[in-house]
Each structure stands twice: as structure tokens, then as C-alpha cells.
Design an enzyme around this catalytic site. Sequence first.
Site, PDB file in Angstrom:
ATOM      1  N   ASP A  92       4.755   7.424   5.038  1.00 54.37           N
ATOM      2  CA  ASP A  92       4.347   8.404   4.042  1.00 54.37           C
ATOM      3  C   ASP A  92       5.538   9.102   3.389  1.00 54.37           C
ATOM      4  O   ASP A  92       5.567   9.281   2.165  1.00 54.37           O
ATOM      5  CB  ASP A  92       3.421   9.435   4.700  1.00 54.37           C
ATOM      6  CG  ASP A  92       2.838  10.411   3.710  1.00 54.37           C
ATOM      7  OD1 ASP A  92       1.716  10.179   3.228  1.00 54.37           O
ATOM      8  OD2 ASP A  92       3.505  11.418   3.403  1.00 54.37           O
ATOM      9  N   VAL A 135      -0.153  11.275   1.282  1.00 53.81           N
ATOM     10  CA  VAL A 135      -0.351   9.963   0.676  1.00 53.81           C
ATOM     11  C   VAL A 135      -1.199   9.082   1.588  1.00 53.81           C
ATOM     12  O   VAL A 135      -2.069   8.334   1.125  1.00 53.81           O
ATOM     13  CB  VAL A 135       1.000   9.290   0.361  1.00 53.81           C
ATOM     14  CG1 VAL A 135       0.773   7.930  -0.294  1.00 53.81           C
ATOM     15  CG2 VAL A 135       1.837  10.178  -0.550  1.00 53.81           C
ATOM     16  N   ASP A 136      -0.968   9.157   2.890  1.00 51.02           N
ATOM     17  CA  ASP A 136      -1.794   8.410   3.834  1.00 51.02           C
ATOM     18  C   ASP A 136      -3.261   8.800   3.707  1.00 51.02           C
ATOM     19  O   ASP A 136      -4.152   7.947   3.705  1.00 51.02           O
ATOM     20  CB  ASP A 136      -1.330   8.667   5.270  1.00 51.02           C
ATOM     21  CG  ASP A 136      -0.213   7.737   5.702  1.00 51.02           C
ATOM     22  OD1 ASP A 136      -0.214   6.575   5.282  1.00 51.02           O
ATOM     23  OD2 ASP A 136       0.656   8.177   6.467  1.00 51.02           O
ATOM     24  N   VAL A 137      -3.522  10.101   3.625  1.00 56.30           N
ATOM     25  CA  VAL A 137      -4.898  10.585   3.542  1.00 56.30           C
ATOM     26  C   VAL A 137      -5.551  10.126   2.239  1.00 56.30           C
ATOM     27  O   VAL A 137      -6.688   9.641   2.237  1.00 56.30           O
ATOM     28  CB  VAL A 137      -4.932  12.122   3.659  1.00 56.30           C
ATOM     29  CG1 VAL A 137      -6.345  12.650   3.425  1.00 56.30           C
ATOM     30  CG2 VAL A 137      -4.437  12.560   5.040  1.00 56.30           C
ATOM     31  N   GLY A 155      -6.307   6.455   2.470  1.00 56.69           N
ATOM     32  CA  GLY A 155      -7.470   6.209   3.311  1.00 56.69           C
ATOM     33  C   GLY A 155      -8.765   6.448   2.560  1.00 56.69           C
ATOM     34  O   GLY A 155      -9.731   5.684   2.693  1.00 56.69           O
TER      35      GLY A 155
END
Length: 422
Positions: free
Chosen positions: A164, A192-194, A197
Site C-alpha cells: 500500500d 488503497v488496500d481498502v 477490496g
Amino acid sequence: MPATRPVESAAPGESAASAASAAPVVQGALSGLVVADFGRVLAAPYLTMLLADLGAEVIKVERPGVGDETRSWGPPFADGEATYFLGVNRNKRSVALDLGEDSGREAARAIAARADVLVENFRPGTMERLGLGYEELRALNPGLVYCSVTGFGTAEGAALPGYDLLVQAMGGLMSVTGEPGGQGTKAGVALVDVITGMHAGLGVMAALRHRERTGEGQKVEVSLLTSLLSALTNQASAHVAGGVVPRAMGNKHPSIAPYEVLDAKDRPLALAVGNDRQFGALCAELGVPGLAKDARFATNTARVAHREELLAELTARLRERGADEWFETLTAVGVPCGPINDLGEAFAFAERLGLDPRVHIDDPNRETPAAQVANPIRLSAAPAAYVTAPPRLGEHTEQILAELGLSGNSAAGEAGDVSDAP
């Protein structure tokens, strides 16, 4: 309150422990959907947890002896477990498989064969090398929705590790975050990961709808980089459509004023004035109604052009009262504002609003209920359910392999070396 369903009671002749290990029975919006979760760290596990909350059966495949990397990402810990892992892995069953061994791969294929959805975020090429790529599994299970999350895509960026922080840096987010002239600042969470997802979840739902109409599965590909570029919305549009390269402005907004953080008497206050009516109400409550008619401030475009003069006028009056007092006073007249809360204050605020932001899951294997952040999606007919706490590594290996008619010892093996950066 969000629905919290207990683990099913033991059937006659079945121990409470084995009942707790069985697949949770949830009559949710996604009940009957089976998800093979080969994800690690955050983007993929966050997606699969949201699906699990809504009723999907999620089987989390992990490396023996090691598991998801976030199991060791601490402090902080809760009852000896990393809170990072606990935050994105509830309502799942964990099976430990050595994918470096034939037996482990056989078990993984068996799980994929009965799955509706497979989610993975290994470095591109890893699943193919293991014989678990989309084409191989598509031949085994034509209806499979295969979701692949990468950092920088599967072409020239395939070799880049998708962490991230790197994506925030190379994807432009850090360039528009922080103080002007600074080195760039990352968001305080792996945002960014969230975001990725959630994008992946939307892609999975679209693919399932397509399968419902056609019977065909398909591959869903989402990258952290393109998810970030999409999520940059107005900043990205300013560049693509207007040729602008935005820069960091601290807490200021490039297109709206006052839409920033100003000093109150005791602590900072965020002001989000989005139109002329709100600005007029703000000026009236501050005791300077003439500012709303001043040619420098009468329109949003004028306020942006004369931002510094405006902020000087506003700050002088905001410093006369505390942030909480301004929140009550200005909110009452329709001016959006609020103090900068820490997380403790933020959860307390959500609770005062009746939003029930936290839940506790009873687990027979834990001394105390597992504290969790509630799923933010509210469905009136099929609400999210909190059935089981995040699993121990390999907690359900024997039970899942028995369901597949496979031997537990050979499939689980030792910690095989198939790890690869996400």
C-alpha cells in the site's frame, strides 16, 4: 443493533468444540455462496470478510505454521493475537495447506472446485505456477468467479510488489497529501488496500450477476494502482480533463473555500462550507454578516481566489469559542463543521448517533468475546451477521479436509515456501 448470531448448538453426539468448528450457518443475503479465500494482508481479506458478514461461506487458505502475514503484525495484540489480523478475518474458517506439496495443491483444487468465488492476491504468476491459475481452475469449475488482486497489474508491473505505501507513493496520493512543499504524506491507514477490496467486491458481484444470467464464470482483475487512480476522483479528473497536476495543500481544498481546518479556541475545527447559503449562515453566526456580501467572498470562486484574506477573517472569530461549542452552534444553522476527533472520540460519537460501530462475538475458544468493528453495510431484510471470531491458524483444517474426503496430515504438511509479496 447489527445482527449477532451465535455459533450453532452441538447436535446430538457432537461435541461443542466440533460444532464451533463447523461451517457457520447464516441466512444472509449471500448465504449459499462459497468463497475460496487465498488472500493475505488486507485488500483480499477485507473483501472476503465483507462477503462473509453477508452470509457467504469463506474458507481461508493459509500456509502451515505461518499463516497470513498479518497474524504477526503487532503490536498491538489482543489476547495474544495481532489486532491487524483480527480486523479483517471474522466469519471465516482457516485451513492450513502446504501448496508446495502435491497433496496441498490437490486439496486447494478441491476447495476451488466447490467454490462460487475464488479470491487471491499473490504476485502475478504465483497461482499459475502452483496449478491454481484461472485457466486451470476454469476447466475444473466453469462457473467459478476468479478474482485476482494485484499491485500494478499483470503486464509490465507484474514484478513490482504491491504494498500500500508504495502505491500511495507511486500512484500520486502522497503528492496531494500533506503540507505544501513537504515530502508527501501517506494516509494514516492502508487506504488503497481498502478501496481496492471494495472495488474487487463490486467486480465479484457483477460477475456473479452475469453468471446468474449466462451460467458463465469469469476472471475479475483489480489492481491497487488503478483503484487508487479512480478513487482520486476530482484530483485525477483535474489532470485527465484539465491538464492540471495537483499538489499538496494541507487541509485546504483546491476548488472550495472555506473547506479546511481552522483554529478554534481550544482545538482545530473542520469547516466544510459547500455553497453560498452555508457561507452566509456561517458569517451571520460569527457576527460578520457583511463578509457574505463582500465582493471578495460573495461566490465560491471568489472565496477560493481570496482564500488567505478569508481565513484571516474567519479565524479571528472562531478563536473566540471552543470547537465543540462551534460544532453545536454552527450545525444548528446548517453549517457543516466538526472537531478533529481521535479514534476513541470518533467511536464514541458514532455510538451517540446510534450507529453501533462495534460488536462483540462470543467464541467458545476465547476467554472474552472478540471485539470487532461493525460492517458498515445495513440491509433491512438480510443484515450482516457476526457468527465466528477470526480463526486460529488451521483451526478448521481437519474438518474442511474431511468434508472434501481428503487426508489431513499429508495436505497440511509443513510450512511450504510459496510465499510471494502481494
